[in-house]
Design an enzyme around this catalytic site. Structure first.
Site, PDB file in Angstrom:
ATOM      1  N   CYS A  20       0.847  -1.195   0.000  1.00 34.66           N
ATOM      2  CA  CYS A  20       0.000   0.000   0.000  1.00 34.66           C
ATOM      3  C   CYS A  20       0.880   1.242   0.000  1.00 34.66           C
ATOM      4  CB  CYS A  20      -0.928   0.015   1.210  1.00 34.66           C
ATOM      5  SG  CYS A  20      -0.050   0.127   2.793  1.00 34.66           S
ATOM      6  N   CYS A  23       3.629   1.702   2.581  1.00 30.62           N
ATOM      7  CA  CYS A  23       4.906   1.040   2.302  1.00 30.62           C
ATOM      8  C   CYS A  23       5.814   1.953   1.482  1.00 30.62           C
ATOM      9  CB  CYS A  23       4.680  -0.258   1.535  1.00 30.62           C
ATOM     10  SG  CYS A  23       3.626  -1.453   2.386  1.00 30.62           S
ATOM     11  N   ASP A 425       8.296  29.643 -31.159  1.00 33.60           N
ATOM     12  CA  ASP A 425       9.383  30.117 -32.006  1.00 33.60           C
ATOM     13  C   ASP A 425       8.859  30.164 -33.444  1.00 33.60           C
ATOM     14  OD1 ASP A 425      12.130  30.724 -32.713  1.00 33.60           O
ATOM     15  OD2 ASP A 425      12.182  28.719 -33.565  1.00 33.60           O
ATOM     16  N   ASP A 619      12.764  24.377 -31.484  1.00 26.13           N
ATOM     17  CA  ASP A 619      13.313  23.243 -32.243  1.00 26.13           C
ATOM     18  C   ASP A 619      14.229  22.359 -31.412  1.00 26.13           C
ATOM     19  OD1 ASP A 619      15.650  24.659 -32.017  1.00 26.13           O
ATOM     20  OD2 ASP A 619      15.720  25.292 -34.108  1.00 26.13           O
ATOM     21  N   ASP A 623      17.010  26.884 -29.268  1.00 27.71           N
ATOM     22  CA  ASP A 623      16.071  27.403 -28.275  1.00 27.71           C
ATOM     23  C   ASP A 623      16.273  26.764 -26.900  1.00 27.71           C
ATOM     24  OD1 ASP A 623      14.643  29.081 -30.098  1.00 27.71           O
ATOM     25  OD2 ASP A 623      13.678  27.298 -30.904  1.00 27.71           O
TER      26      ASP A 623
END
Length: 733
Positions: A20, A23, A425, A619, A623
């Site tokens: 669960c 844990c 861009d 790209d 950038d």
């Protein structure tokens, strides 16, 4: 001082024994307590721990997990082996459930034959049938509870073990020593304990089956890679294992075969289906010099290619690795749920103890107090809390990969739904990335095609982008040229087919450009186009407009972003006039023009200072600073290494519509996560008090609690699986 990711090592550990969300917190705490561990993320859905560390051996990490009560080994990274192991687990759960269900039904049936047997014989028979259910079918709960108890902790197994053992133990005493409980007419609850185990196993089995489907995207990607490759060695085709292909090998691919590794076409041509990697349905033509990607499907022709990336360096391997890391990552919203779950089990034990004491002291009797306590313990298991977020992250990132949208992690997926401003861009993102002829304006009596042919003849061999655009536009045989003269900063003067041609800017043609031609040129420039003036034999012959044209999908993407309530900005190093023309055409809200590449990140900062959550689309190469600065960086790429590494989200196809897919998928995933967390917490908040007040007893008490608990986990996983349908006729908004 903060430690960067480059300075650390990373390991993924397979953790066994977690039951669960409590844990998860316990394993994470054990790992982060190890000196040298920088970060530890445990994923309950995959049962894996991702650890970043400095100068720590993996054996130290596995020991720390072992000391916390769980088992850990270094993850194999083999998706197929992991899938096989999961299938074994599913079969084992099914076997135990079937045995438990059959024996539970038998016990209930035997209980109805009380008129045939005396009470002692009946109870002994039910005890014999319950024993294998309690101690074989339910062994995993007992073992798990004992393991964490030895380490001073408690988890879901503890709740189930205590609840069922209480019912089984009380019934055993009632069977063999009824006098201890005050007489012969003592109620027994063997049917309750075995039915709880059967129902919990049913939930675990259905949950395991559903969780297996969350990794479908990984399996599909892995299955794309063929097991063998046909390599040309010493002029002979030899079939070898894909793992034996080395860089520089010449590989032959025939129609209908999957390409085994990445490479460059050396001979032949074909069309290749790259849909599974890029999400684009149209096959791509491949000829000599073109790049091919391992895992894609060769459709029509046969060709050979030189292997350039093999093994873990192929695009497919990198994608699988990225998706696996994303599925194993943790979204910030999940950390909040884990913190709650870490204290949940102790609280439930406290509530259960209080429930028993209250019912005992109000005089309801030991049996009523016991049954209500068992109901509280069983109904409160926090499985759904632990599964709510990671299952949605797994399915969401997997579905993104199928659509050609690679999302690096749960934090990126969560952040993308908050984006309310997107910077696009211009060059290569909104536009195709190369100039093309858009307009040809001719003087009276001048043939358009002939003017273009004359201009292309003058520019043949040119390396200038505008000249190359004119040459591409006039795809015909060229005229003979002579007396070529380049005029720096203005253009060229050349004899074409016996005619003296001037091709360049306004200064080159000088007085030939009168007011009428100036007006025509300015009209083209107002639309962001570069104008080339053409003069023939000292007369104006025409104008050629050249521009980096918009992608076909650009307008639809801007419209969709606006429909999603997102502000759109354009950033470019181009002049303001051109940028304004593009923005006007597309209806873009904000223009950031004449921006140097190194200054793009500053434009992102300015928007963030205005309180915007910014998505930057570029790209993935020039950038990169802006992509890193943005809240969410989205790189348009064609599977290149740089594109994959440069942003939180990579669009494999380079298709701008992937931006809409990425943001829409994030929004849908977060919607699913919120639904899951709401129902997981609401379930416990509402039903724990119901069980404590004894309101479940008339409806079946602990057995109903077990059914509800199992249903909660299955419903959370099933809800997450709805993301597999994203993009199939459903809204991406």
């Amino acid at each position: 001082m903060a430690v960067t990711e480059q300075e650390t090592e990373q390991a993924t550990l397979a953790v066994k024994g977690m039951s669960c969300a409590a844990c998860v917190a316990r394993v994470e705490n054990a790992l982060t307590a190890v000196p040298g561990v920088v970060e530890a993320n445990v994923n309950f859905a995959t049962h894996e721990a991702s650890v970043r560390f400095l100068d720590v051996g993996v054996d130290v990490l596995t020991k720390a997990i072992g000391d916390a009560g769980y088992e850990a080994t270094l993850a194999s990274g083999d998706v197929r082996a992991d899938q096989a192991e999961r299938e074994i687990e599913v079969l084992a759960l099914r076997k135990r459930f079937v045995v438990g269900a059959v024996l539970s039904v038998l016990i209930m049936a035997v209980g109805m034959t009380h008129t045939v047997w005396d009470a002692q014989t009946l109870h002994i028979l039910m005890f014999a049938l319950a024993m294998p259910v309690q101690f074989w079918c339910g062994w995993q709960f007992l073992k798990g509870a004992w393991t964490v108890t030895r380490h001073g902790a408690a988890d879901m197994n503890s709740l189930i073990a205590v609840g069922t053992l209480a019912a089984f133990g009380y019934s055993s005493v009632a069977t063999f020593a009824p006098q201890v409980l005050g007489g012969q007419n003592v109620q027994i609850y063997f049917d309750t304990s075995v039915m709880i185990i059967a129902l919990v196993l049913l939930g675990r089995w259905l949950e395991a089956r559903a969780k297996g489907r969350t990794s479908d995207a990984i399996r599909k990607l892995m299955n794309l890679r063929p097991d063998t490759a046909r390599v040309v060695r010493d002029g002979v085709d030899v079939d070898v294992s894909v793992d034996q292909v080395v860089m520089g090998d010449i590989v032959r691919v025939r129609p209908g075969e999957n390409i085994p590794v990445d490479g460059t076409v050396q001979d032949g041509h074909s069309t290749v289906d790259e849909a599974m990697l890029t999400g684009e349905p149209m096959p791509v033509d491949k000829a000599v010099g073109d790049r091919v990607i391992g895992g894609t499907l060769n459709r029509t022709g046969s060709f050979t290619f030189e292997a350039t990336q093999v093994g873990s360096e192929t695009v497919l391997a990198r994608i699988v690795d990225m998706v696996q890391k994303a599925q194993g990552s943790k979204a910030p919203i999940q950390r909040q749920a884990d913190r709650v779950a870490s204290i949940f089990v102790p609280i439930i034990f406290g509530v259960a103890t209080l429930t028993f004491l209250v019912w005992w002291f109000v005089g309801a009797g030991f049996e009523v107090a016991l049954i209500n306590t068992v109901a509280v313990l069983i109904i409160a298991c926090p499985c759904a809390m632990g599964l709510a977020t990671p299952t949605a992250i797994m399915v969401g990132t997997g579905r993104g990969a199928e659509l050609g949208v690679l999302i690096k992690g749960g934090d990126v997926l969560e952040q993308a739904h908050k984006v309310d401003a997107v910077i696009l861009d211009k060059t290569g993102t909104l536009t195709v990335g190369e100039p093309r002829v858009t307009d040809v304006v001719t003087a009276e009596g001048v043939d358009r095609d002939d003017l273009l042919k004359v201009a292309a003849s003058a520019e043949q061999g040119s390396e200038h982008p505008l000249g190359e655009a004119i040459v591409r536009a006039a795809d015909v045989a060229r005229y003979a040229v002579a007396d070529f003269e380049a005029v720096p900063g203005q253009g060229v003067v050349v004899t074409v087919d016996g005619r003296r041609v001037q091709l360049g800017n306004r200064r080159l043609l000088g007085a030939l450009v009168d007011g009428e031609w100036t007006a025509k040129a300015e009209a083209l420039e107002a639309d962001g186009k570069t104008v080339m003036f053409v003069g023939v034999d000292n007369q104006m012959a025409g104008l050629i407009g050249v521009a980096d044209v918009l992608k076909d999908e650009a307008q639809a993407v801007v419209n969709d972003l606006h429909a999603m309530g997102i502000e759109v900005a354009l950033v470019t190093g181009d002049n303001r006039r051109t940028a304004q023309a593009v923005a006007k055409t597309l209806g873009i809200d904000r223009v950031l023009a004449e921006v140097l590449p190194e200054d793009k990140a500053e434009q992102v900062v300015q928007l963030q200072a205005d309180g915007k959550c910014v998505g930057m689309v570029g790209d993935g190469i020039n950038d990169a600073p802006a992509l890193a600065q943005a809240n969410v960086g989205i790189a348009l790429g064609t599977g290149t290494d740089v594109a994959i590494e440069s942003a939180g989200i990579t669009l494999m196809s380079g298709h701008l519509s992937g931006v809409i897919t990425a943001i829409g998928l994030s929004r849908q995933t977060m919607r699913i996560i919120r639904q899951n967390l709401f129902w997981a917490f609401a379930y416990n908040t509402l039903l724990v008090p119901v069980a404590a007040f004894g309101l479940l007893n008339p409806l079946g008490g602990p057995m109903l609690a077990a059914g509800a608990m199992a249903l909660s986990s299955v419903s959370v996983v099933s809800n997450a699986l709805r993301l597999r349908r994203f993009g199939r006729g459903t809204s991406k908004k």
